[in-house]
Design a protein around this motif. Structure first.
Motif, short mmCIF file in Angstrom:
data_model
loop_
_atom_site.label_atom_id
_atom_site.label_comp_id
_atom_site.label_asym_id
_atom_site.label_seq_id
_atom_site.Cartn_x
_atom_site.Cartn_y
_atom_site.Cartn_z
N ARG A 1 11.16 8.95 -13.33
CA ARG A 1 12.17 9.62 -12.49
C ARG A 1 12.61 8.69 -11.35
O ARG A 1 12.28 8.92 -10.19
CB ARG A 1 11.60 10.91 -11.91
N PRO A 2 13.37 7.64 -11.64
CA PRO A 2 13.78 6.71 -10.58
C PRO A 2 14.73 7.34 -9.57
O PRO A 2 14.81 6.88 -8.44
CB PRO A 2 14.46 5.57 -11.34
N GLU A 3 15.44 8.39 -9.95
CA GLU A 3 16.34 9.04 -9.00
C GLU A 3 15.59 9.71 -7.86
O GLU A 3 16.16 9.97 -6.80
CB GLU A 3 17.27 10.04 -9.70
N MET A 4 14.31 9.98 -8.05
CA MET A 4 13.47 10.51 -6.97
C MET A 4 12.75 9.38 -6.24
O MET A 4 12.56 9.44 -5.03
CB MET A 4 12.42 11.48 -7.54
N ALA A 5 12.34 8.36 -6.98
CA ALA A 5 11.52 7.30 -6.40
C ALA A 5 12.34 6.34 -5.53
O ALA A 5 11.85 5.87 -4.51
CB ALA A 5 10.81 6.52 -7.51
N LEU A 6 13.58 6.06 -5.91
CA LEU A 6 14.39 5.11 -5.15
C LEU A 6 14.64 5.58 -3.72
O LEU A 6 14.44 4.80 -2.78
CB LEU A 6 15.70 4.81 -5.87
N GLY B 1 0.81 -1.22 0.00
CA GLY B 1 0.00 0.00 0.00
C GLY B 1 0.84 1.27 0.00
O GLY B 1 0.55 2.23 -0.71
N GLY B 2 1.91 1.27 0.80
CA GLY B 2 2.77 2.45 0.87
C GLY B 2 3.48 2.72 -0.43
O GLY B 2 3.58 3.87 -0.89
N ALA B 3 4.02 1.67 -1.05
CA ALA B 3 4.70 1.85 -2.34
C ALA B 3 3.73 2.30 -3.42
O ALA B 3 4.06 3.15 -4.25
CB ALA B 3 5.40 0.55 -2.75
N LEU B 4 2.52 1.75 -3.40
CA LEU B 4 1.51 2.16 -4.37
C LEU B 4 1.20 3.64 -4.24
O LEU B 4 1.19 4.38 -5.23
CB LEU B 4 0.24 1.32 -4.18
N VAL B 5 0.96 4.08 -3.03
CA VAL B 5 0.63 5.49 -2.79
C VAL B 5 1.81 6.40 -3.13
O VAL B 5 1.63 7.44 -3.79
CB VAL B 5 0.18 5.69 -1.32
N LEU B 6 3.00 6.03 -2.70
CA LEU B 6 4.17 6.88 -2.96
C LEU B 6 4.50 6.98 -4.44
O LEU B 6 4.81 8.07 -4.95
CB LEU B 6 5.38 6.37 -2.18
N VAL B 7 4.43 5.86 -5.15
CA VAL B 7 4.72 5.90 -6.59
C VAL B 7 3.65 6.70 -7.33
O VAL B 7 3.96 7.49 -8.22
CB VAL B 7 4.87 4.47 -7.15
N ALA B 8 2.40 6.53 -6.96
CA ALA B 8 1.33 7.31 -7.59
C ALA B 8 1.51 8.80 -7.30
O ALA B 8 1.34 9.64 -8.20
CB ALA B 8 -0.04 6.84 -7.09
N LEU B 9 1.87 9.13 -6.08
CA LEU B 9 2.10 10.54 -5.72
C LEU B 9 3.29 11.11 -6.47
O LEU B 9 3.22 12.23 -7.01
CB LEU B 9 2.31 10.64 -4.21
N LEU B 10 4.37 10.37 -6.55
CA LEU B 10 5.54 10.85 -7.28
C LEU B 10 5.25 10.99 -8.77
O LEU B 10 5.70 11.95 -9.40
CB LEU B 10 6.72 9.91 -7.07
N ASN B 11 4.53 10.03 -9.35
CA ASN B 11 4.20 10.13 -10.77
C ASN B 11 3.29 11.32 -11.05
O ASN B 11 3.34 11.92 -12.13
CB ASN B 11 3.54 8.84 -11.27
N THR B 12 2.45 11.67 -10.08
CA THR B 12 1.56 12.81 -10.26
C THR B 12 2.30 14.14 -10.09
O THR B 12 2.14 15.06 -10.89
CB THR B 12 0.40 12.74 -9.25
N VAL B 13 3.11 14.23 -9.06
CA VAL B 13 3.77 15.50 -8.74
C VAL B 13 5.00 15.73 -9.61
O VAL B 13 5.16 16.80 -10.20
CB VAL B 13 4.16 15.53 -7.24
N VAL B 14 5.88 14.75 -9.69
CA VAL B 14 7.15 14.92 -10.39
C VAL B 14 7.05 14.48 -11.84
O VAL B 14 7.68 15.05 -12.71
CB VAL B 14 8.27 14.14 -9.66
N GLY B 15 6.28 13.46 -12.09
CA GLY B 15 6.15 12.92 -13.43
C GLY B 15 6.77 11.53 -13.49
O GLY B 15 7.67 11.21 -12.72
N PRO B 16 6.29 10.70 -14.41
CA PRO B 16 6.81 9.34 -14.52
C PRO B 16 8.23 9.33 -15.10
O PRO B 16 8.67 10.29 -15.73
CB PRO B 16 5.83 8.65 -15.46
#
Length: 137
Positions: free
Chosen positions: A46-51, A29-44
């Motif tokens: 961008r692994p240097e932000m997501a990692l 659940g946490g990874a789902l929410v964080l990846v969705a939030l990062l894809n929305t805010v920063v854009g898809p």
């Protein structure tokens, strides 16, 4: 006659870790929410932000988990990192060196959180059992 006794006497047990399925559900659940939030805010893409964000999630989950939950937690975070941050979204790929490094980073974060929790719990338990700890300051 009433005899007053302090409630804090005696040894308190070290807190038990959370069950592994609950930790994995938190990772999912946490990874789902964080990846969705990062894809929305920063854009898809961008692994240097997501990692680092997913590594922080893995470390936080490691604080309340058993050591046996670490590999599954790391793999769940990696699945969301690889599947939804790296284009094309929804497709799992394996780039040998990159994905091995990511898995190692996530596993290290999870194990680091678990080790930190064990050390802090052990120090707290030792302080509670040390002679002279019942005295009031």
């Amino acid at each position: 006659m009433i005899e007053w006794k302090p409630l804090g006497t005696g040894a308190r047990p070290v807190p038990k870790p959370v069950a592994t399925p609950l930790v994995w559900a938190g990772a999912f659940g946490g990874a789902l929410v964080l990846v969705a939030l990062l894809n929305t805010v920063v854009g898809p893409g961008r692994p240097e932000m997501a990692l680092p964000v997913l590594s922080l999630l893995a470390a936080l989950l490691g604080l309340c988990a058993r050591f046996t939950a670490a590999p599954g937690t790391a793999v769940l975070c990696w699945l969301f990192l690889n599947g939804f941050v790296i284009p094309p979204a929804g497709t799992l790929t394996w780039a040998g060196h990159r994905d091995t490094t990511w898995l190692a980073c996530l596993l290290t974060a999870t194990l680091g959180g678990t080790v930190l929790a064990r050390i802090l719990h052990a120090r707290a338990a030792y302080r509670r059992l040390a002679p002279g700890s019942d005295r009031e300051p």
